[in-house]
Design a protein around this motif. Structure first.
Motif, PDB file in Angstrom:
ATOM      1  N   VAL A  91       0.823  -1.216   0.000  1.00 44.04           N
ATOM      2  CA  VAL A  91       0.000   0.000   0.000  1.00 44.04           C
ATOM      3  C   VAL A  91       0.856   1.264   0.000  1.00 44.04           C
ATOM      4  O   VAL A  91       0.487   2.264  -0.628  1.00 44.04           O
ATOM      5  CB  VAL A  91      -1.010  -0.032   1.170  1.00 44.04           C
ATOM      6  N   ASP A 195      -6.701   5.563   1.730  1.00 44.79           N
ATOM      7  CA  ASP A 195      -6.027   4.331   2.144  1.00 44.79           C
ATOM      8  C   ASP A 195      -7.028   3.488   2.927  1.00 44.79           C
ATOM      9  O   ASP A 195      -7.387   3.824   4.054  1.00 44.79           O
ATOM     10  CB  ASP A 195      -4.808   4.709   2.993  1.00 44.79           C
ATOM     11  N   LYS A 229      -3.185  -7.229   5.618  1.00 44.78           N
ATOM     12  CA  LYS A 229      -3.470  -7.141   7.059  1.00 44.78           C
ATOM     13  C   LYS A 229      -4.601  -8.088   7.419  1.00 44.78           C
ATOM     14  O   LYS A 229      -4.539  -8.808   8.405  1.00 44.78           O
ATOM     15  CB  LYS A 229      -3.848  -5.713   7.442  1.00 44.78           C
TER      16      LYS A 229
END
Ligand SMILES: Cc1ncc(COP(=O)(O)O)c(C=O)c1O
Length: 388
Positions: A91, A195, A229
């Motif tokens: 990311v 994000d 994640k």
């Protein structure tokens, strides 16, 4: 469920968290990186792919892009087109690509502290100017400062880096907040980089709304996300940008190609496809959220019992907790140091914003057993609200 989220041995696995930060028997609650295994179906898919025994050049084909599209549909009821998706390694790289596609060195970029510490490093390394629009902290209930934001927009700041859900304060931005944000950005022609890496960690009755839902209101939008994640896959490196506007997407694709980072490797792609399409993985995420909520409640109970002056926001999403320990009358550095000596590693609040001395961040993506061991040590060092 406890079994599913039991600790895996990470020492000796080249783990940043366990092999490079920890000394002796310290227990780390630092990096946002879970300490339990990925879902079984993903492990099986990876094993099968490894058994194939060859790892030649590969392409992220239609099935990979469709998997991401389907995840946004199934998990977030958000409709995207697979051609909007651009794969990349992680990311932060995606964020760099978006920034370089939008503008140049010297660009001013608005962030909303307290916010993910690597945003600062990334923007500094890319020679962007950081413009802070701190969240309003209303007794540990955080919200966007729309008045200040509009002033900043009027002064010509035209890039906003949004964290949604917000690390470290655990907010899941509501629809009305995001709607207002997108309208304001449209009015002042502000480009949004959203994000959304924490979007699968949504607790209780909260609901994640992607910025992509306002794509018709505001086309200047770059969404960044990843399965890493969510499914304990960060070491594999897998992420993507979602860019609805064709011109912006073409510009992003050129920047990705120029930076030679437009492919997700074969093992990461295998894991991503499995994670986003196997119903077992979907259910695992639901269970994980219940587990995170339980861990949050455990921390809350310990604080209420042993350090009632400490403040903790209501946790709406993410797996990082944001503890206000100003009651101790110590700096974050002192608290982090005392805790490290007592065997617990946490992040200093100051790395998320200059004004957050006295805060710490605590990642609870771990087993209940590990969490309770950490809390026991925490209480031993700082408990009973004593000023030391
Ligand atoms: C908000 C946010 N964005 C990005 C990242 C890093 O993602 P990646 O490892 O894919 O670069 C993190 C990791 O903690 C994060 O919390």
């Amino acid at each position: 469920m406890g079994d599913v989220f039991r600790k895996v041995e990470r020492k000796g696995s080249s783990s940043v968290k366990w092999d490079y930060h920890v000394q002796g028997d310290q227990v780390p609650f630092t990096i946002a990186d879970s300490d339990y295994a990925s879902p079984k179906c993903i492990l099986n898919a990876l094993t099968k792919r490894v058994k194939a025994g060859h790892f030649g050049y590969s392409k992220n084909g239609d099935d990979y892009l469709e998997a991401i599209k389907n995840w946004y549909h199934k998990k977030h009821a958000c409709e995207i087109q697979s051609k909007w998706v651009l794969p990349t390694s992680n990311v932060l790289t995606a964020c760099k690509i978006a920034l370089e596609s939008i503008g140049y060195r010297g660009d001013r970029v608005i962030i909303m502290p307290p916010v993910y510490s690597s945003f600062y490093n990334l923007l500094e390394n890319l020679e962007r100017k950081i413009v802070c629009c701190d969240l309003i902290n209303d007794n540990e209930k955080y919200r966007i400062d729309f008045v200040k934001l509009e002033e900043l927009f009027k002064r010509g700041n035209h890039i906003l880096l949004l964290c949604s859900p917000h690390n470290p304060v655990g907010r899941v931005w509501r629809r009305d907040e995001l709607e207002k944000l997108s309208e304001l950005c449209a009015k002042y022609s502000v480009t949004i980089i959203s994000d959304e890496i924490h979007s699968d960690f949504i607790l209780g009755s909260n609901k994640f709304i992607s910025m992509l839902e306002f794509n018709e209101v505001h086309r200047q939008l770059y969404v960044l996300s990843a399965p890493t994640k969510t499914f304990s896959l960060a070491g594999l490196l897998s992420a993507y940008l979602i860019v609805p506007d064709e011109n912006n997407r073409n510009s992003c694709q050129k920047t990705l190609t120029r930076n030679c980072c437009s492919v997700v490797n074969i093992l990461a792609a295998t894991a991503t496809k499995e994670a986003y399409t196997n119903p077992e993985a979907f259910e695992w995420v639901q269970k994980q959220n219940e587990h995170i909520l339980k861990n949050y409640q455990t921390v809350k109970e310990y604080l209420a019992k042993y350090l009632p002056e400490a403040k903790l926001p209501e946790q709406e999403g993410t797996y990082v907790l944001w503890l206000n320990l100003k009651c101790l009358d110590k700096s974050s550095a002192e608290i982090v140091d005392l805790l490290a000596k007592g065997g617990v590693l946490v992040n200093s609040g100051k790395s998320y914003g200059a004004d957050y001395d006295g805060y710490i961040r605590w990642c609870v993506a771990c087993s209940q057993k590990q969490l309770k061991e950490g809390l026991k040590r925490f209480v031993r060092v700082l408990g009973a609200g004593k000023k030391r």
